[in-house]
Design an enzyme around this catalytic site. Sequence first.
Site, short mmCIF file in Angstrom:
data_model
loop_
_atom_site.label_atom_id
_atom_site.label_comp_id
_atom_site.label_asym_id
_atom_site.label_seq_id
_atom_site.Cartn_x
_atom_site.Cartn_y
_atom_site.Cartn_z
N LYS A 11 8.52 97.01 77.29
CA LYS A 11 9.64 97.70 76.75
C LYS A 11 11.34 97.53 76.29
O LYS A 11 11.87 98.16 75.34
CB LYS A 11 9.81 99.21 77.58
CG LYS A 11 8.74 100.27 78.03
CD LYS A 11 9.32 101.84 78.23
CE LYS A 11 7.86 102.07 79.02
NZ LYS A 11 6.95 102.87 78.12
N GLN A 57 12.71 103.32 81.54
CA GLN A 57 13.58 104.04 80.54
C GLN A 57 14.67 103.47 80.48
O GLN A 57 15.43 104.11 79.48
CB GLN A 57 13.17 105.49 80.23
CG GLN A 57 11.77 105.74 79.94
CD GLN A 57 11.48 105.90 78.12
OE1 GLN A 57 12.49 104.60 77.46
NE2 GLN A 57 10.04 105.15 77.96
N ASP A 75 12.22 105.10 89.05
CA ASP A 75 11.87 104.08 87.83
C ASP A 75 12.36 103.94 86.92
O ASP A 75 13.59 104.87 86.67
CB ASP A 75 10.85 104.97 87.67
CG ASP A 75 9.59 104.52 86.34
OD1 ASP A 75 10.02 103.85 85.92
OD2 ASP A 75 9.54 106.24 86.30
N HIS A 95 7.34 110.19 84.86
CA HIS A 95 5.81 109.83 83.95
C HIS A 95 4.93 109.66 85.07
O HIS A 95 5.32 110.60 86.61
CB HIS A 95 6.00 108.92 83.97
CG HIS A 95 5.72 107.81 82.67
ND1 HIS A 95 4.58 107.17 83.72
CD2 HIS A 95 5.53 108.12 81.49
CE1 HIS A 95 4.23 107.15 82.51
NE2 HIS A 95 4.13 107.08 81.37
N CYS A 125 3.23 111.29 79.14
CA CYS A 125 2.58 111.14 80.21
C CYS A 125 3.41 111.77 81.33
O CYS A 125 4.28 111.69 82.37
CB CYS A 125 2.78 109.86 80.24
SG CYS A 125 1.77 108.96 79.74
#
Lengths: 160, 412
Positions: free
Chosen positions: B228, B205, B202, B123, B368
């Site tokens: 999220k 997600q 990261d 991302h 993104c």
Amino acid sequence: MADAALDALYQEVILDHNRRPRNFHPMEHASCSADGRNPNCGDQLTVWLRVDDDVVSDVSFQGQGCAISKASASMMTDAIKGKSRGDVVQLYEKVHKLVTGEDPALAKDKELGSLRALSGVSKFPMRVKCASLSWHAMKAALDGASVVTTEGPEDARSAS
Amino acid sequence: MRASSPVSLAKRADFPLLAAQPKLVYLDSAATAQKPASVLTALETYYSTVNANPHRGAYALSAAATEAYHDARVRVARFIGVADADTLIFVRGATEGMNLVATAWGRANVQRGDNIVVTRMEHHANFVPWQQLALAAGAEFRIVELDASGSVDLAMMKRLVDSRTKVVAFGHVSNALGTIHPVAEIVSIIRTGAPQALAVCDGAQAVPHLAVSVDGLGVDVYAFSGHKIGGPMGIGAVIVRRAILERMPPYQFGGDMIEWVNDYETTWNVLPHKFEAGTPNVSGAVGLAAACDYLDALGMEMVREHEVLLTTAAMRALAELPGVTVHGTATAEGRSGVVSFSIADVHPHDVATSLDAAGVCVRAGHHCAQPLMRAMKLPATTRASFWVYNTLEDVAALTRAVRATQERFAGV
């Protein structure tokens, strides 16, 4: 309701221009050209113009985008070919008011011809930029700029 | 298929926005999740009973706000498997977490001649901060490409990391394709080839979909966004190994982060405060803790199982439609609740508008992840993403809407 709005957005004339875009090719010996970019979606197209004695004698475009941006660009090339610079700028302003819904009467304006099909866009604020991308690129080319994005400082929120 | 499969894992009634719009098919949770009522109540309760500036007032209310903030940190740390809660820094989201490390650690540690390694799948939030750090430091920026199967090419990563690698940044789960990356293998590549490098993961997600234990992953930096996972917008966390945090210079300066301000120099507060300048987002932290409670009550293993079920069904149904291409890994086991797809001759924006008219919310665009889209030679895709409140009915609504879109755009 949702379906009716969708039918108005994707009228047959729009779908037809999307499937068979007119003047969809690069132009050699153009007087000017500009790239239109929409950073939000990555859409990108180039508009080429040939201007002789202040008249747009030829215009073409190429690039990638959604049905709305492609059809709008294709219809634009049909509409401005043979018009004087002044008439083209006037049409540019009219189309801006048409797709933003700023002047609803334009949806019935006979002078706009098939461009009236773009009136359905005004019900989809997220798609106004798609419809206006090629017009901004065309105007930028006429004004001597080479790149225009939909995120410019001037009324970037509403439309352009 | 399980007998309970048409039913969502979580009650739709638990989510006020979804309860108020019973026909809405919300398939964009990878962008942001809807909020359970318990999170909204936690925000309301905080502001109507506890609100004061923490760490400041000598009065009971301020002490209560301080405690609420501290408890939220401990709660969130427990949710994602972090034993040392003071190494969890509250930030606005994963983006700010990455910027914090790239700025504070990066400026102090990365020099000309060094290199930074990222993957093609990232991302922008885990790509641009490192790209810009490399540019500012004069370091080399290296991109690990995808292999033939569309996964991160680990053999290439092995070749790219070396004794001058300062950072290796990679995602836990891809936002654009849902691919779950083999974190253990990646960490072992880093520790073997570049033991001095920061392993940065990261988790934006991953945390909504998987039972994550940050301590167990063995990375140096892990970041995620609260919104999220059903928490409020504007709160998230970055977790950094204590030894690194203690040596790292502050990110921002101001109140709360200082120990003592002299006329011409200042000393810093202890962790975590050293990295949290200014009045913190206490309500956000409290709301995020409530989201952790909600998900723990469902059970993250159940969340995962439910999403595999929905994702499998969606991948199967979409792949059966002629002209539809599903991107990414072949099975739902290798991905989170994300199905990214293309319809032949229909631009993703037209797909999204058409689906919206059927009440189906999906994301269309480059997600993104422009470097990834370029490599896949796609201008954009349409992405449907599932979460705890989605059902097989939602999958069916998506499939119906995709078919209607194809009919609308089918041309001569």
